[in-house]
Design an enzyme around this catalytic site. Sequence first.
Site, mmCIF file in Angstrom:
data_model
loop_
_atom_site.group_PDB
_atom_site.id
_atom_site.type_symbol
_atom_site.label_atom_id
_atom_site.label_comp_id
_atom_site.label_asym_id
_atom_site.label_seq_id
_atom_site.Cartn_x
_atom_site.Cartn_y
_atom_site.Cartn_z
ATOM 1 N N ASP A 10 -3.477 -8.802 -17.089
ATOM 2 C CA ASP A 10 -4.433 -9.904 -17.066
ATOM 3 C C ASP A 10 -5.571 -9.533 -18.018
ATOM 4 O O ASP A 10 -6.134 -8.436 -17.923
ATOM 5 C CB ASP A 10 -4.979 -10.076 -15.640
ATOM 6 C CG ASP A 10 -5.079 -11.526 -15.234
ATOM 7 O OD1 ASP A 10 -5.740 -12.281 -15.967
ATOM 8 O OD2 ASP A 10 -4.514 -11.892 -14.191
ATOM 9 N N ASP B 91 -7.073 -15.006 -18.767
ATOM 10 C CA ASP B 91 -7.845 -15.703 -17.734
ATOM 11 C C ASP B 91 -8.797 -16.740 -18.341
ATOM 12 O O ASP B 91 -9.571 -16.417 -19.259
ATOM 13 C CB ASP B 91 -8.664 -14.645 -16.976
ATOM 14 C CG ASP B 91 -9.327 -15.181 -15.730
ATOM 15 O OD1 ASP B 91 -8.604 -15.497 -14.777
ATOM 16 O OD2 ASP B 91 -10.571 -15.276 -15.717
ATOM 17 N N ASP C 143 0.845 -1.190 0.000
ATOM 18 C CA ASP C 143 0.000 0.000 0.000
ATOM 19 C C ASP C 143 0.884 1.244 0.000
ATOM 20 O O ASP C 143 1.714 1.416 0.891
ATOM 21 C CB ASP C 143 -0.894 -0.024 1.246
ATOM 22 C CG ASP C 143 -1.759 1.220 1.341
ATOM 23 O OD1 ASP C 143 -1.929 1.908 0.315
ATOM 24 O OD2 ASP C 143 -2.263 1.502 2.449
ATOM 25 N N GLU D 291 -4.339 -19.217 -19.374
ATOM 26 C CA GLU D 291 -4.735 -20.089 -18.268
ATOM 27 C C GLU D 291 -5.638 -21.190 -18.817
ATOM 28 O O GLU D 291 -6.623 -20.897 -19.497
ATOM 29 C CB GLU D 291 -5.486 -19.300 -17.199
ATOM 30 C CG GLU D 291 -5.734 -20.145 -15.968
ATOM 31 C CD GLU D 291 -6.751 -19.552 -15.011
ATOM 32 O OE1 GLU D 291 -6.709 -19.903 -13.837
ATOM 33 O OE2 GLU D 291 -7.600 -18.746 -15.445
ATOM 34 N N HIS E 48 -2.139 -16.657 -7.163
ATOM 35 C CA HIS E 48 -3.177 -16.156 -6.252
ATOM 36 C C HIS E 48 -4.347 -17.121 -6.103
ATOM 37 O O HIS E 48 -5.279 -16.834 -5.354
ATOM 38 C CB HIS E 48 -3.674 -14.820 -6.784
ATOM 39 C CG HIS E 48 -4.337 -14.962 -8.128
ATOM 40 N ND1 HIS E 48 -3.633 -15.309 -9.264
ATOM 41 C CD2 HIS E 48 -5.630 -14.888 -8.501
ATOM 42 C CE1 HIS E 48 -4.470 -15.418 -10.275
ATOM 43 N NE2 HIS E 48 -5.680 -15.162 -9.851
ATOM 44 N N ASP E 49 -4.352 -18.226 -6.843
ATOM 45 C CA ASP E 49 -5.476 -19.167 -6.791
ATOM 46 C C ASP E 49 -5.198 -20.416 -5.977
ATOM 47 O O ASP E 49 -6.047 -21.305 -5.906
ATOM 48 C CB ASP E 49 -5.856 -19.600 -8.219
ATOM 49 C CG ASP E 49 -6.583 -18.503 -8.967
ATOM 50 O OD1 ASP E 49 -7.212 -17.645 -8.312
ATOM 51 O OD2 ASP E 49 -6.519 -18.491 -10.212
ATOM 52 N N ASP F 155 -4.339 3.744 2.431
ATOM 53 C CA ASP F 155 -5.771 3.416 2.583
ATOM 54 C C ASP F 155 -5.989 1.939 2.932
ATOM 55 O O ASP F 155 -7.126 1.480 3.020
ATOM 56 C CB ASP F 155 -6.560 3.803 1.328
ATOM 57 C CG ASP F 155 -6.181 2.941 0.119
ATOM 58 O OD1 ASP F 155 -5.237 2.120 0.229
ATOM 59 O OD2 ASP F 155 -6.822 3.096 -0.936
ATOM 60 N N ASP G 287 -1.500 -0.951 -3.889
ATOM 61 C CA ASP G 287 -1.759 -0.108 -5.062
ATOM 62 C C ASP G 287 -0.484 0.066 -5.893
ATOM 63 O O ASP G 287 0.586 -0.452 -5.539
ATOM 64 C CB ASP G 287 -2.309 1.266 -4.636
ATOM 65 C CG ASP G 287 -1.409 1.941 -3.612
ATOM 66 O OD1 ASP G 287 -0.174 1.829 -3.733
ATOM 67 O OD2 ASP G 287 -1.942 2.559 -2.662
HETATM 68 C C1 NOJ Z 1 -8.998 -17.521 -12.832
HETATM 69 C C2 NOJ Z 1 -8.394 -16.485 -11.963
HETATM 70 O O1 NOJ Z 1 -7.035 -16.717 -11.782
HETATM 71 C C3 NOJ Z 1 -9.180 -16.489 -10.677
HETATM 72 O O2 NOJ Z 1 -8.575 -15.728 -9.667
HETATM 73 C C4 NOJ Z 1 -10.558 -16.021 -10.975
HETATM 74 O O3 NOJ Z 1 -11.337 -16.086 -9.811
HETATM 75 C C5 NOJ Z 1 -11.213 -16.849 -12.076
HETATM 76 N N1 NOJ Z 1 -10.325 -17.139 -13.158
HETATM 77 C C6 NOJ Z 1 -12.389 -16.123 -12.646
HETATM 78 O O4 NOJ Z 1 -11.947 -14.993 -13.343
#
Ligand code: NOJ
Length: 569
Positions: free
Chosen positions: A99, A200, A22, A254, A327-328, A26, A30
């Site tokens: 992305d 994505d 950050d 992806e 992040h998934d 806030d 960012d």
């Molecule tokens: C894949 C992304 O990496 C994920 O974070 C997202 O929730 C889903 N696609 C839907 O966009």
Amino acid sequence: MTHTQWYKDRVFYQIWPRSFKDGDGDGLGDLWGVYEKLDYIRSLGVDGIWFSPLYPSPGVDCGYDISDYMDIAPEFGGMAAFDKVLEGAHARGMKVIMDLVVNHTSSRHEWFQKSRRRIDPYTDYYIWRPGKANGRLPNNWDSLFEGKAWQFDEVRGEYYLHLFAIEQPDLNMDNPLVREEVKKILRFWLDKGVDGFREDVITFISKADGLPNDRLMPAARGLRKYNHGPHIHQYLREFYDDVLADYDCMTLAEAPMVNPKKALTYIEEKPGQEIDMMIQFQTMNADCLATEYVHLPFSLRKLKRAWSRWQRGLEGRGWNMLYLENHDHPRVISRYGSERMRERSGKALAVAYLFQKGTPFIYQGQEIGMTNWYPEDPEMYEDVQTRWHYFNIATRKSPEKRLRRLWLASRDSARTPVQWTDGPNAGFTEGEPWFYVNGNYREVNVARAEADPDSLLNFYRRAVALRKRLPVVRDGSYREYDALSGRRYVYAREGAGQRLLVVCSFSEAEQRFRAPAGFDLGAAELALQNYPDAPVDALRPYECRVYLWQRQAAPRYSCAKSPTTGSGS
Ligand code: NOJ
């Protein structure tokens, strides 16, 4: 425009902006925070950045629900901050990829708001269907995030398809106008100077004609009907021919449920290639069945099989994207390594993937060994998928069991703020952080890792630097040894006058180790290791070593010293 395949020489760093740093107090990460940390990112030896979505978004899926594709969210600093970051990254020799999320938009996107009111040309921008008799849904597909994949819209009086959250309606890519919109988005960012896209769930954009029912396992019904659908190659080819061909850019797709053979239909390096690299999921499944929510004990053999399958499967035909985290998925040390031997196992994991053939990606916090997060209260979870799971699936199981499942599976573990210092909020923000900081920040943080030459962070730097120095890592062949071992991963790379042997223990116990036949360790340089002292015969817990053999360059004649009369040898 020639595509120079510059990505083959690079190492990328993924930023999930909300939790990186950050800069304006806030509480939300960012681009000002990113700007502050550009030198840090570069110091890893990294020369590319992938930004998870930065666009305006209601944030139902943390930015993957986009309401304006041609802008940067004000809370991330707006376009002014992005321009500065882009310039700053380029000035440091780093490429930047965005992305591209075009399987769906946010339901707040203007296109959807007009589509539900049947305002042209947006009427058919989404996948609308009337319900069937007796209140039945248009088909039996499931949403991957919450319930069924259809939501009734009162305004239009029809159902729309959403493969993810209810607020993420799927675009109708069969409509040529929608494809034109995608091309506009691509051009907009490429003209701005970005270097490519991570796309994505791009293999979902073409749905089976007629949207037929699917009989796949419950909870993922539909997957076989919308993944790799009938027009996917046509659409991707169109994006390539009409836009991407004009820029020396890179695309990374992806692709859930893809194997190397299928991947090659997109990424094979021959005329007609649509995509440069794919994010496959097979290496993410070594402790689960297709999704982390179906947990299994970690199997190194399964992981090695997946790694080797991809190394061999793409050899000479396509290019691998290498990763351990994003992040998934929960944090890799907690999954495939050992929290007790956090740094040691983090190093073994780093070596295991960084010397494979392909382009590695490092996810924010991975380089300091951030681990999973174990909140006591399910209400503390933020992620839409995680919450759905806890509150709506397996509800007959005890709350304790369900919570434990989230500890193993939730992607929120990868979304806690990056731990910069041992100060308040781990140095992530001077305000109130938008999300919980992992309680281990006093021990696990960048400042502490910087001060320790043996830290995982500094090990990553050495490993990346070594990788870059050795042409064999980019171009050499790959061969796995000891494939049946469930406790060590051993592979060799060979080519360009160099030979590497990579040895990684995945065990907390010491184990016997003998080099594969034909590898004379005595003649090798030990180019990288994660124990301070000389290797012993055995492989110590989570020990990793990278041995290097180089063919000596022929001695060159020098005027200064006669080769025959020189005193030294
Ligand atoms: C894949 C992304 O990496 C994920 O974070 C997202 O929730 C889903 N696609 C839907 O966009």
